[in-house]
Design a protein around this motif. Structure first.
Motif, PDB file in Angstrom:
ATOM      1  N   GLU A  52       0.520  -1.196   0.353  1.00  0.00           N
ATOM      2  CA  GLU A  52       0.470  -0.145  -0.025  1.00  0.00           C
ATOM      3  C   GLU A  52       0.738   1.609  -0.336  1.00  0.00           C
ATOM      4  O   GLU A  52       2.494   1.500   0.805  1.00  0.00           O
ATOM      5  CB  GLU A  52      -0.910  -0.464   1.338  1.00  0.00           C
ATOM      6  N   ALA A  58      -0.963  10.402  -8.165  1.00  0.00           N
ATOM      7  CA  ALA A  58      -1.796   8.727  -8.681  1.00  0.00           C
ATOM      8  C   ALA A  58      -1.209   7.844  -9.458  1.00  0.00           C
ATOM      9  O   ALA A  58      -1.588   6.507  -9.458  1.00  0.00           O
ATOM     10  CB  ALA A  58      -3.371   9.546  -9.176  1.00  0.00           C
ATOM     11  N   LYS A  62       0.593   4.584  -8.342  1.00  0.00           N
ATOM     12  CA  LYS A  62       0.551   3.223  -8.529  1.00  0.00           C
ATOM     13  C   LYS A  62       1.343   3.079  -9.210  1.00  0.00           C
ATOM     14  O   LYS A  62       1.789   1.654  -9.257  1.00  0.00           O
ATOM     15  CB  LYS A  62      -0.763   3.547  -9.779  1.00  0.00           C
ATOM     16  N   ASN A  65       3.263   1.306  -6.604  1.00  0.00           N
ATOM     17  CA  ASN A  65       2.804  -0.340  -5.827  1.00  0.00           C
ATOM     18  C   ASN A  65       3.416  -0.946  -6.662  1.00  0.00           C
ATOM     19  O   ASN A  65       3.057  -1.909  -6.141  1.00  0.00           O
ATOM     20  CB  ASN A  65       1.362   0.418  -6.402  1.00  0.00           C
ATOM     21  N   ASP A  66       3.149  -0.510  -8.200  1.00  0.00           N
ATOM     22  CA  ASP A  66       3.352  -1.826  -9.240  1.00  0.00           C
ATOM     23  C   ASP A  66       5.032  -1.893  -9.003  1.00  0.00           C
ATOM     24  O   ASP A  66       4.300  -3.671  -9.025  1.00  0.00           O
ATOM     25  CB  ASP A  66       3.344  -1.150  -9.828  1.00  0.00           C
ATOM     26  N   SER A  92      -6.565  -1.693  -5.905  1.00  0.00           N
ATOM     27  CA  SER A  92      -7.372  -0.662  -5.500  1.00  0.00           C
ATOM     28  C   SER A  92      -6.439   1.031  -5.731  1.00  0.00           C
ATOM     29  O   SER A  92      -5.475   0.817  -5.601  1.00  0.00           O
ATOM     30  CB  SER A  92      -7.947  -0.611  -4.544  1.00  0.00           C
ATOM     31  N   LEU A  93      -7.356   2.343  -6.082  1.00  0.00           N
ATOM     32  CA  LEU A  93      -6.709   3.011  -6.458  1.00  0.00           C
ATOM     33  C   LEU A  93      -7.320   3.895  -5.912  1.00  0.00           C
ATOM     34  O   LEU A  93      -8.378   3.841  -6.785  1.00  0.00           O
ATOM     35  CB  LEU A  93      -5.683   3.130  -7.365  1.00  0.00           C
ATOM     36  N   TYR A 106      -3.527  10.229  -3.776  1.00  0.00           N
ATOM     37  CA  TYR A 106      -4.075   8.635  -3.408  1.00  0.00           C
ATOM     38  C   TYR A 106      -3.848   8.171  -2.489  1.00  0.00           C
ATOM     39  O   TYR A 106      -2.157   7.907  -2.306  1.00  0.00           O
ATOM     40  CB  TYR A 106      -3.872   8.934  -4.983  1.00  0.00           C
ATOM     41  N   ALA A 108      -2.920   3.517  -4.177  1.00  0.00           N
ATOM     42  CA  ALA A 108      -2.999   2.511  -4.450  1.00  0.00           C
ATOM     43  C   ALA A 108      -2.616   1.450  -3.137  1.00  0.00           C
ATOM     44  O   ALA A 108      -1.604   1.106  -2.484  1.00  0.00           O
ATOM     45  CB  ALA A 108      -1.654   2.327  -5.530  1.00  0.00           C
ATOM     46  N   SER A 109      -3.523   0.086  -3.564  1.00  0.00           N
ATOM     47  CA  SER A 109      -3.153  -1.587  -2.620  1.00  0.00           C
ATOM     48  C   SER A 109      -3.389  -2.103  -3.571  1.00  0.00           C
ATOM     49  O   SER A 109      -4.308  -2.250  -4.490  1.00  0.00           O
ATOM     50  CB  SER A 109      -4.266  -1.236  -1.485  1.00  0.00           C
ATOM     51  N   GLN A 110      -2.681  -4.026  -3.032  1.00  0.00           N
ATOM     52  CA  GLN A 110      -2.577  -4.519  -3.965  1.00  0.00           C
ATOM     53  C   GLN A 110      -2.745  -6.005  -2.941  1.00  0.00           C
ATOM     54  O   GLN A 110      -1.533  -5.978  -2.139  1.00  0.00           O
ATOM     55  CB  GLN A 110      -2.107  -4.882  -5.094  1.00  0.00           C
TER      56      GLN A 110
END
Length: 232
Positions: A52, A58, A62, A65-66, A92-93, A106, A108-110
């Protein structure tokens, strides 16, 4: 005339069916519940981890996080886990608005769900995931690879428990337990999550640990309700 005969046949059939149903309901019965419980040492763990990141842009959030998720997946592959044993669960973003600063941010999480079939690798896997950038541990669930076999054993114990109860009641009434008239399965198998609740980790303060897993036991439980006929 034919319609009257047909109507009479239908009416007679319905009456006979109703009489049979009523008769079956009037059979003296005893209704009991039974429980079967099997305690099992789990041999697998389902681990949900993720990354996260939060920032003001944004696209940057993202991308950051990627990069982390890419490092996590590469480490999982390095551990030689089968591709079928890990899967992305949620991506999610979303935008947050700070009313005091009047600015947007913003997040971002996965998450990735990992099925670990060799629990001896747990500590190595968890520390490696943290080193790769994972900063969220969503939970750890324990399970058994032989759960279907244990569920079958629990069901048998549940029926035996119900039969023993029925025998006790019938014996006290100087009667005997007859055949089972109806069986209702009320089983639900729950797997506890005793290790981690949802939490965000501080990678800098995460200290190495040689043993952090308390496997314990899980319970496979079967519940049944049985209607037994009573014989005089």
């Amino acid at each position: 005339m034919k319609k009257l005969v047909l109507f009479g046949i239908v009416l007679l059939t319905t009456a006979l069916s109703f009489a049979q149903t009523l008769e079956s309901k009037m059979i003296p019965q005893i209704v009991v519940s039974g429980e079967g419980k099997i305690k099992v040492t789990p041999d697998q763990a389902v681990i949900t981890v993720g990354a996260e990141n939060t920032g003001n842009d944004a696209a940057e959030v993202k991308t950051k996080n990627d990069v982390t998720i890419d490092a996590i997946i590469k480490y999982i592959k390095k551990m030689k886990l089968a591709p079928s044993d890990y899967q992305t669960q949620r991506v999610s973003l979303y935008k947050n608005y700070d009313y005091q600063k009047k600015k947007n941010s913003y997040t971002a999480s996965q998450n990735i769900v990992i099925t670990l079939k060799d629990l001896s690798k747990y500590d190595e896997l968890m520390m490696g995931l943290v080193d790769a950038g994972a900063n969220v541990i969503q939970g750890v669930d324990f399970k058994s690879s032989k759960v279907a076999e244990y569920e079958s054993q629990a069901r048998i114990k549940a029926v035996q428990n119900a039969k023993a109860k029925a025998t006790d009641y019938a014996s006290a009434l100087n009667q005997k337990v007859g055949k089972a008239i109806m069986v209702s399965d009320n089983s639900m198998t729950n797997y506890p999550r005793p290790v981690y609740a949802a939490m965000k980790m501080d990678m800098e303060s995460a200290a190495p640990s040689r043993e952090t897993l308390a496997i314990g036991e899980i319970e496979v439980i079967a519940n049944v309700t049985i209607n037994f006929a009573i014989e005089y």
